[in-house]
Scaffold this active site. Structure first.
Site, PDB file in Angstrom:
ATOM      1  N   LYS A  70      24.327  31.874  27.468  1.00  0.00           N
ATOM      2  CA  LYS A  70      23.896  30.533  27.028  1.00  0.00           C
ATOM      3  C   LYS A  70      23.229  30.625  25.665  1.00  0.00           C
ATOM      4  O   LYS A  70      22.714  31.683  25.274  1.00  0.00           O
ATOM      5  CB  LYS A  70      22.940  29.884  28.036  1.00  0.00           C
ATOM      6  CG  LYS A  70      21.572  30.576  28.207  1.00  0.00           C
ATOM      7  CD  LYS A  70      20.492  30.129  27.230  1.00  0.00           C
ATOM      8  CE  LYS A  70      19.237  30.952  27.365  1.00  0.00           C
ATOM      9  NZ  LYS A  70      18.404  31.211  26.286  1.00  0.00           N
ATOM     10  N   ASP A 121      15.783  30.909  33.831  1.00  0.00           N
ATOM     11  CA  ASP A 121      17.117  30.569  33.315  1.00  0.00           C
ATOM     12  C   ASP A 121      18.225  30.709  34.364  1.00  0.00           C
ATOM     13  O   ASP A 121      19.371  30.334  34.106  1.00  0.00           O
ATOM     14  CB  ASP A 121      17.494  31.501  32.142  1.00  0.00           C
ATOM     15  CG  ASP A 121      16.748  31.153  30.865  1.00  0.00           C
ATOM     16  OD1 ASP A 121      16.204  30.034  30.776  1.00  0.00           O
ATOM     17  OD2 ASP A 121      16.731  31.998  29.948  1.00  0.00           O
TER      18      ASP A 121
END
Ligand code: C5P
Length: 314
Positions: free
Chosen positions: A11, A141
């Protein structure tokens, strides 16, 4: 019992704003997270013993309790002791393609892949929201790594609001291999320097994140407007990372001068990315960057923004 081959995308943060300090000693954040198609590949299979064994082709990846993928197996074993005892140990083979300690959530993605893989292999029947609750126990995350795409993340980063996926844009990513930044250090330094600006009223946190939900960057994403998105990239952690690591600040400046839609550091760094409107533009910028910065420690990649979280390899 069959084995599973999973893809775990990296990401980038299109936006990272630190709102204030929470009572659990984490920072309240508003982020816009984006998956890219640079991804690790993991194979999960029964080990035929009672052991959890992690294998990885990258020498810097820890293979036991410091590895989030290993911790993910331990977590599932603790949550489902009976099922775990029936099935025995697990082998996890990680083909590491995402740079490590880079601000790209590579470790979180590996943990998310193990949760998805064990859910299938041990037929746990966990739903996506249930996997996300488990994921949040491993790291802030991990829930985003499970679902991927484009999302607004609030709280510690674990509360997700999906927004329309951006897929028609590309990135050049660059990182000095000799620089790694510890995420706790970055947040601690930010707190030391900017803690006096944090709101004291934690009830006001949702008002701050609401500004982002209805703000210009999200509008740009909804309109798939790469030019607008590129201008509105933001990361508060640059304010503490750049003074301590001037090479990273300089890398951002060089990449920004080379062109593209916008340049920003991802997460707590040190990876810097430039958003591009085509793969050709991204490839050209990458080549120009490697010529401009003639340093064997600098590595660069291109990738496409992606709508995928953890998925099975086909
Ligand atoms: O959640 P995760 O384990 O990835 O976080 C790593 C570290 O980053 C935490 O221990 C904390 O120091 C810092 N952090 C924070 N606030 C967040 C997320 C991470 O202070 N929202």
């Amino acid at each position: 019992m069959r084995s599973y081959h999973l893809i775990a995308p990296a990401k980038i943060n299109l936006y990272l704003e630190i709102i204030g300090m929470r009572s659990d000693n984490y920072h309240e954040l508003v982020m816009i997270m984006q998956s890219i198609d640079l991804a690790d590949h993991l194979e999960i299979r029964p080990s035929g013993t009672e052991e959890i064994r992690v294998y990885c082709n990258h020498p810097e990846v820890p293979l036991t309790k410091d590895n989030l993928a290993y911790q993910a197996v331990r977590l599932i074993q603790a949550e489902f002791p009976q099922i775990a005892a029936n099935y025995g140990g697990v082998d996890i083979i990680i083909d590491k393609r995402i740079p490590v300690a880079a601000g790209l959530a590579g470790g979180s993605g590996n943990a998310a892949a193990v949760l998805v893989g064990l859910n299938l292999m041990w037929e746990l029947g966990l739903t996506q929201p249930e996997l996300q609750v488990l994921g949040a126990k491993l790291g802030s995350d991990v829930p985003f790594s499970l679902t991927g795409g484009t999302a607004i993340a609030t709280g510690r980063g674990e509360k997700l609001d999906p927004i329309p996926d951006l897929t028609n844009l590309y990135v050049v990513l660059a990182k000095y291999n000799n620089i790694s930044i510890a995420t706790p250090w970055a947040y601690r330094s930010y707190r030391q320097e900017y803690g006096h600006t944090y709101p004291t009223d934690i009830d006001s946190f949702p008002t701050h994140s609401q500004r982002v939900h209805s703000g210009p960057l999200v509008q740009g994403i909804v309109a798939q407007d790469g030019v607008k998105i590129g201008k509105l990239l933001h990361n508060d952690l640059e304010k503490v990372v750049f003074p301590e690591y001037p090479e990273v600040a300089q890398l951002k400046q060089i990449m920004s001068n080379l062109g593209g839609l916008g340049t920003m550091m991802s997460g707590s760094g040190p990876t810097v990315f430039t958003l591009c409107s085509s793969l050709e533009e991204a490839e050209t910028l990458k080549e120009q960057l490697l010529i401009r910065v003639d340093d064997p420690n600098l590595a660069a990649w291109t990738a496409r923004l992606s709508a995928s979280g953890i998925h099975l390899a086909t």
